[in-house]
Scaffold this motif. Sequence first.
Motif, PDB file in Angstrom:
ATOM      1  N   GLY A   1       0.835  -1.211   0.000  1.00  0.00           N
ATOM      2  CA  GLY A   1       0.000   0.000   0.000  1.00  0.00           C
ATOM      3  C   GLY A   1       0.865   1.254   0.000  1.00  0.00           C
ATOM      4  N   GLN A   2       1.861   1.293   0.875  1.00  0.00           N
ATOM      5  CA  GLN A   2       2.736   2.470   0.952  1.00  0.00           C
ATOM      6  C   GLN A   2       3.586   2.589  -0.304  1.00  0.00           C
ATOM      7  OE1 GLN A   2       2.499   4.758   3.547  1.00  0.00           O
ATOM      8  NE2 GLN A   2       3.621   5.923   1.986  1.00  0.00           N
ATOM      9  N   TYR A   3       4.054   1.441  -0.811  1.00  0.00           N
ATOM     10  CA  TYR A   3       4.833   1.447  -2.064  1.00  0.00           C
ATOM     11  C   TYR A   3       4.026   2.137  -3.174  1.00  0.00           C
ATOM     12  CZ  TYR A   3       6.655  -0.391  -6.483  1.00  0.00           C
ATOM     13  OH  TYR A   3       7.122  -0.495  -7.759  1.00  0.00           O
ATOM     14  N   LEU A   4       2.758   1.730  -3.307  1.00  0.00           N
ATOM     15  CA  LEU A   4       1.918   2.303  -4.372  1.00  0.00           C
ATOM     16  C   LEU A   4       1.623   3.775  -4.105  1.00  0.00           C
ATOM     17  CD1 LEU A   4      -0.602  -0.640  -4.800  1.00  0.00           C
ATOM     18  CD2 LEU A   4       1.048   0.131  -6.518  1.00  0.00           C
ATOM     19  N   ALA A   5       1.380   4.092  -2.816  1.00  0.00           N
ATOM     20  CA  ALA A   5       1.039   5.486  -2.470  1.00  0.00           C
ATOM     21  C   ALA A   5       2.159   6.430  -2.911  1.00  0.00           C
ATOM     22  CB  ALA A   5       0.800   5.603  -0.974  1.00  0.00           C
ATOM     23  N   ASP A   6       3.389   6.047  -2.646  1.00  0.00           N
ATOM     24  CA  ASP A   6       4.529   6.909  -3.001  1.00  0.00           C
ATOM     25  C   ASP A   6       4.614   7.087  -4.517  1.00  0.00           C
ATOM     26  OD1 ASP A   6       5.042   7.006  -0.345  1.00  0.00           O
ATOM     27  OD2 ASP A   6       6.672   5.531  -0.369  1.00  0.00           O
ATOM     28  N   ARG A   7       4.437   5.983  -5.232  1.00  0.00           N
ATOM     29  CA  ARG A   7       4.584   6.060  -6.694  1.00  0.00           C
ATOM     30  C   ARG A   7       3.391   6.749  -7.358  1.00  0.00           C
ATOM     31  NH1 ARG A   7       7.595   3.118  -4.256  1.00  0.00           N
ATOM     32  NH2 ARG A   7       9.724   2.714  -4.992  1.00  0.00           N
ATOM     33  N   ILE A   8       2.212   6.516  -6.839  1.00  0.00           N
ATOM     34  CA  ILE A   8       1.024   7.177  -7.433  1.00  0.00           C
ATOM     35  C   ILE A   8       1.108   8.684  -7.180  1.00  0.00           C
ATOM     36  CG2 ILE A   8      -1.489   7.422  -7.205  1.00  0.00           C
ATOM     37  CD1 ILE A   8      -1.526   4.340  -6.682  1.00  0.00           C
ATOM     38  N   ALA A   9       1.560   9.070  -5.985  1.00  0.00           N
ATOM     39  CA  ALA A   9       1.712  10.505  -5.691  1.00  0.00           C
ATOM     40  C   ALA A   9       2.712  11.109  -6.669  1.00  0.00           C
ATOM     41  CB  ALA A   9       2.170  10.687  -4.250  1.00  0.00           C
ATOM     42  N   ALA A  10       3.820  10.382  -6.906  1.00  0.00           N
ATOM     43  CA  ALA A  10       4.866  10.916  -7.793  1.00  0.00           C
ATOM     44  C   ALA A  10       4.365  11.023  -9.235  1.00  0.00           C
ATOM     45  CB  ALA A  10       6.105  10.037  -7.715  1.00  0.00           C
ATOM     46  N   CYS A  11       3.614  10.021  -9.696  1.00  0.00           N
ATOM     47  CA  CYS A  11       3.253  10.046 -11.123  1.00  0.00           C
ATOM     48  C   CYS A  11       1.966  10.812 -11.404  1.00  0.00           C
ATOM     49  CB  CYS A  11       3.244   8.647 -11.735  1.00  0.00           C
ATOM     50  SG  CYS A  11       1.796   7.696 -11.386  1.00  0.00           S
ATOM     51  N   SER A  12       1.084  10.971 -10.410  1.00  0.00           N
ATOM     52  CA  SER A  12      -0.186  11.654 -10.697  1.00  0.00           C
ATOM     53  C   SER A  12      -0.294  13.007 -10.008  1.00  0.00           C
ATOM     54  CB  SER A  12      -1.359  10.780 -10.239  1.00  0.00           C
ATOM     55  OG  SER A  12      -1.411  10.769  -8.822  1.00  0.00           O
ATOM     56  N   GLY A  13       0.572  13.242  -9.040  1.00  0.00           N
ATOM     57  CA  GLY A  13       0.488  14.489  -8.281  1.00  0.00           C
ATOM     58  C   GLY A  13      -0.623  14.465  -7.237  1.00  0.00           C
ATOM     59  N   ALA A  14      -1.331  13.337  -7.141  1.00  0.00           N
ATOM     60  CA  ALA A  14      -2.443  13.270  -6.178  1.00  0.00           C
ATOM     61  C   ALA A  14      -1.908  13.115  -4.756  1.00  0.00           C
ATOM     62  CB  ALA A  14      -3.331  12.078  -6.525  1.00  0.00           C
ATOM     63  N   GLU A  15      -2.710  13.584  -3.817  1.00  0.00           N
ATOM     64  CA  GLU A  15      -2.362  13.359  -2.410  1.00  0.00           C
ATOM     65  C   GLU A  15      -2.837  11.951  -2.041  1.00  0.00           C
ATOM     66  OE1 GLU A  15      -2.839  15.625   1.904  1.00  0.00           O
ATOM     67  OE2 GLU A  15      -4.136  16.189   0.242  1.00  0.00           O
ATOM     68  N   THR A  16      -1.959  11.152  -1.487  1.00  0.00           N
ATOM     69  CA  THR A  16      -2.320   9.756  -1.198  1.00  0.00           C
ATOM     70  C   THR A  16      -2.251   9.486   0.307  1.00  0.00           C
ATOM     71  OG1 THR A  16      -0.020   9.094  -1.531  1.00  0.00           O
ATOM     72  CG2 THR A  16      -1.470   8.866  -3.422  1.00  0.00           C
ATOM     73  N   ARG A  17      -3.089   8.578   0.751  1.00  0.00           N
ATOM     74  CA  ARG A  17      -3.048   8.097   2.135  1.00  0.00           C
ATOM     75  C   ARG A  17      -3.257   6.579   2.109  1.00  0.00           C
ATOM     76  NH1 ARG A  17      -1.528  12.535   2.762  1.00  0.00           N
ATOM     77  NH2 ARG A  17      -2.138  14.067   4.341  1.00  0.00           N
ATOM     78  N   VAL A  18      -2.672   5.907   3.106  1.00  0.00           N
ATOM     79  CA  VAL A  18      -2.738   4.437   3.130  1.00  0.00           C
ATOM     80  C   VAL A  18      -3.385   3.950   4.424  1.00  0.00           C
ATOM     81  CG1 VAL A  18      -1.379   2.304   3.054  1.00  0.00           C
ATOM     82  CG2 VAL A  18      -0.561   4.346   1.875  1.00  0.00           C
ATOM     83  N   THR A  19      -4.250   2.971   4.296  1.00  0.00           N
ATOM     84  CA  THR A  19      -4.785   2.273   5.475  1.00  0.00           C
ATOM     85  C   THR A  19      -4.421   0.796   5.319  1.00  0.00           C
ATOM     86  OG1 THR A  19      -6.670   3.772   5.573  1.00  0.00           O
ATOM     87  CG2 THR A  19      -6.889   1.690   6.766  1.00  0.00           C
ATOM     88  N   VAL A  20      -3.729   0.270   6.310  1.00  0.00           N
ATOM     89  CA  VAL A  20      -3.418  -1.168   6.290  1.00  0.00           C
ATOM     90  C   VAL A  20      -4.370  -1.824   7.284  1.00  0.00           C
ATOM     91  CG1 VAL A  20      -1.636  -2.922   6.633  1.00  0.00           C
ATOM     92  CG2 VAL A  20      -1.007  -0.661   5.750  1.00  0.00           C
ATOM     93  N   LEU A  21      -5.284  -2.608   6.744  1.00  0.00           N
ATOM     94  CA  LEU A  21      -6.361  -3.135   7.600  1.00  0.00           C
ATOM     95  C   LEU A  21      -5.871  -4.202   8.577  1.00  0.00           C
ATOM     96  CD1 LEU A  21      -9.229  -2.321   7.895  1.00  0.00           C
ATOM     97  CD2 LEU A  21      -9.856  -3.967   6.141  1.00  0.00           C
ATOM     98  N   GLY A  22      -4.915  -4.996   8.178  1.00  0.00           N
ATOM     99  CA  GLY A  22      -4.265  -5.945   9.083  1.00  0.00           C
ATOM    100  C   GLY A  22      -5.202  -6.914   9.778  1.00  0.00           C
ATOM    101  N   HIS A  23      -4.893  -7.196  11.030  1.00  0.00           N
ATOM    102  CA  HIS A  23      -5.587  -8.266  11.746  1.00  0.00           C
ATOM    103  C   HIS A  23      -7.008  -7.919  12.153  1.00  0.00           C
ATOM    104  CE1 HIS A  23      -1.410  -9.421  11.795  1.00  0.00           C
ATOM    105  NE2 HIS A  23      -1.830 -10.659  11.930  1.00  0.00           N
ATOM    106  N   VAL A  24      -7.403  -6.665  11.915  1.00  0.00           N
ATOM    107  CA  VAL A  24      -8.818  -6.308  12.122  1.00  0.00           C
ATOM    108  C   VAL A  24      -9.709  -7.255  11.307  1.00  0.00           C
ATOM    109  CG1 VAL A  24     -10.508  -4.484  11.598  1.00  0.00           C
ATOM    110  CG2 VAL A  24      -8.295  -3.890  12.583  1.00  0.00           C
ATOM    111  N   GLN A  25      -9.178  -7.708  10.158  1.00  0.00           N
ATOM    112  CA  GLN A  25      -9.958  -8.590   9.270  1.00  0.00           C
ATOM    113  C   GLN A  25     -10.203  -9.965   9.894  1.00  0.00           C
ATOM    114  OE1 GLN A  25      -8.181  -7.844   4.961  1.00  0.00           O
ATOM    115  NE2 GLN A  25      -6.801  -7.227   6.591  1.00  0.00           N
ATOM    116  N   ARG A  26      -9.420 -10.310  10.886  1.00  0.00           N
ATOM    117  CA  ARG A  26      -9.577 -11.646  11.488  1.00  0.00           C
ATOM    118  C   ARG A  26     -10.406 -11.611  12.772  1.00  0.00           C
ATOM    119  NH1 ARG A  26      -3.695 -13.979  10.633  1.00  0.00           N
ATOM    120  NH2 ARG A  26      -3.760 -14.209  12.898  1.00  0.00           N
TER     121      ARG A  26
END
Length: 360
Positions: free
Chosen positions: A262-287
């Motif tokens: 998620g963070q990997y994509l956020a950094d690259r999408i921000a760089a290539c699109s100029g958009a402001e990005t934020r990441v949520t890692v849902l993690g063990h909440v799913q279990r």
Amino acid sequence: MGAQKRIGILTSGGDCAGLNAVIRAVVQRAVGTYDWEVLGIRQATRGLMARPPQVIPLEPEQVDPLLTVGGTMLGTTNKGDPFAYPMPDGTLRDRSSEIIEGYSLLGLDALIGIGGDGSLAILHRLAQQGGMNFVGIPKTIDNDIGMTERAIGFDTAVNIATEALDRLHFTAASHSRVMILEVMGRDAGHIAISAGIAGGADVILIPEIPYSLDSICRKIYARQERGQNFCLIIVAESVRTETGLPVTKLECEGQQRYGGIGQYLADRIAACSGAETRVTVLGHVQRGGIPSPLDRLTASAFGVAAVDLIAEENYDRVVTWQNRQVVSVPVADAIARYSTVDPNGTLVKTARGLGICLGS
Ligand code: F6P
């Protein structure tokens, strides 16, 4: 009614919602219908390795309130393969014979193991080696076990991920941001594709379909041109970098776990699109948490069917959900087929039909 039996039940691998509901169903069927004895084995196969074996006698009154309780009352582990068990001195030892001995010491007539593909494979191998009468019940939020449309825990995880998208939608729109939700699923994209469609994601990235950053950025621009200044992206944890590398972190006992795409994509999408990005890692909440009605239903049906297999002395089988009913298949067949998202299947076609970007 057949002969009196003493059966063991254990939960193995990562926990998920609905495990206690299975334990409840097994005890109600085995004790209530057949008048058998049920021993709950603590901490997966570790309970059989311990001396004396670590068990709890289970009665219907005790398990009755468990239908809605998350986690597993028996405890579980997703570490410590008994065929290569990590010892305190750093060596690996084959401790399978201790587990088989534990089964005999308890005088068990059969063992029910609730597990994912890894646990079912280990229990199957132990059963083969030690002549244990084994019946498996599939559980995993990843829904990646072969030959079953459902595994316990998946539906609850999809509900949780969908709710997360629903919530992110409002804050994404308010701030005109690109929101990325990273979900679990190990090597399969089932949670991401299901929650992505149900939660109205604009982009769904799954390991089964290669993506390019260009195509994600094009989707962001296309939305902007239509006045939609935000974008919801859901990504499965095992999606790789653009160059094909898995994004992992080292966990205890030297095991790798996915995390960070998620963070990997956020950094690259921000760089290539100029958009402001934020990441949520849902993690063990799913279990965690209360199992969904569908998981409670599946757990109840699987628990009853597993006990009935033992009554028929039909062993080395796993209960599965196929074509609207519970049927059993050989454990070996279920574990031989790892289930991933079909890139030509209904859900992918649905997503494409809705105009959702799948990254390609
Ligand atoms: O298999 C279930 C699962 O939750 C995966 O989706 C995830 O990759 C993994 O287990 C996490 O394992 P742990 O609980 O050891 O962090």
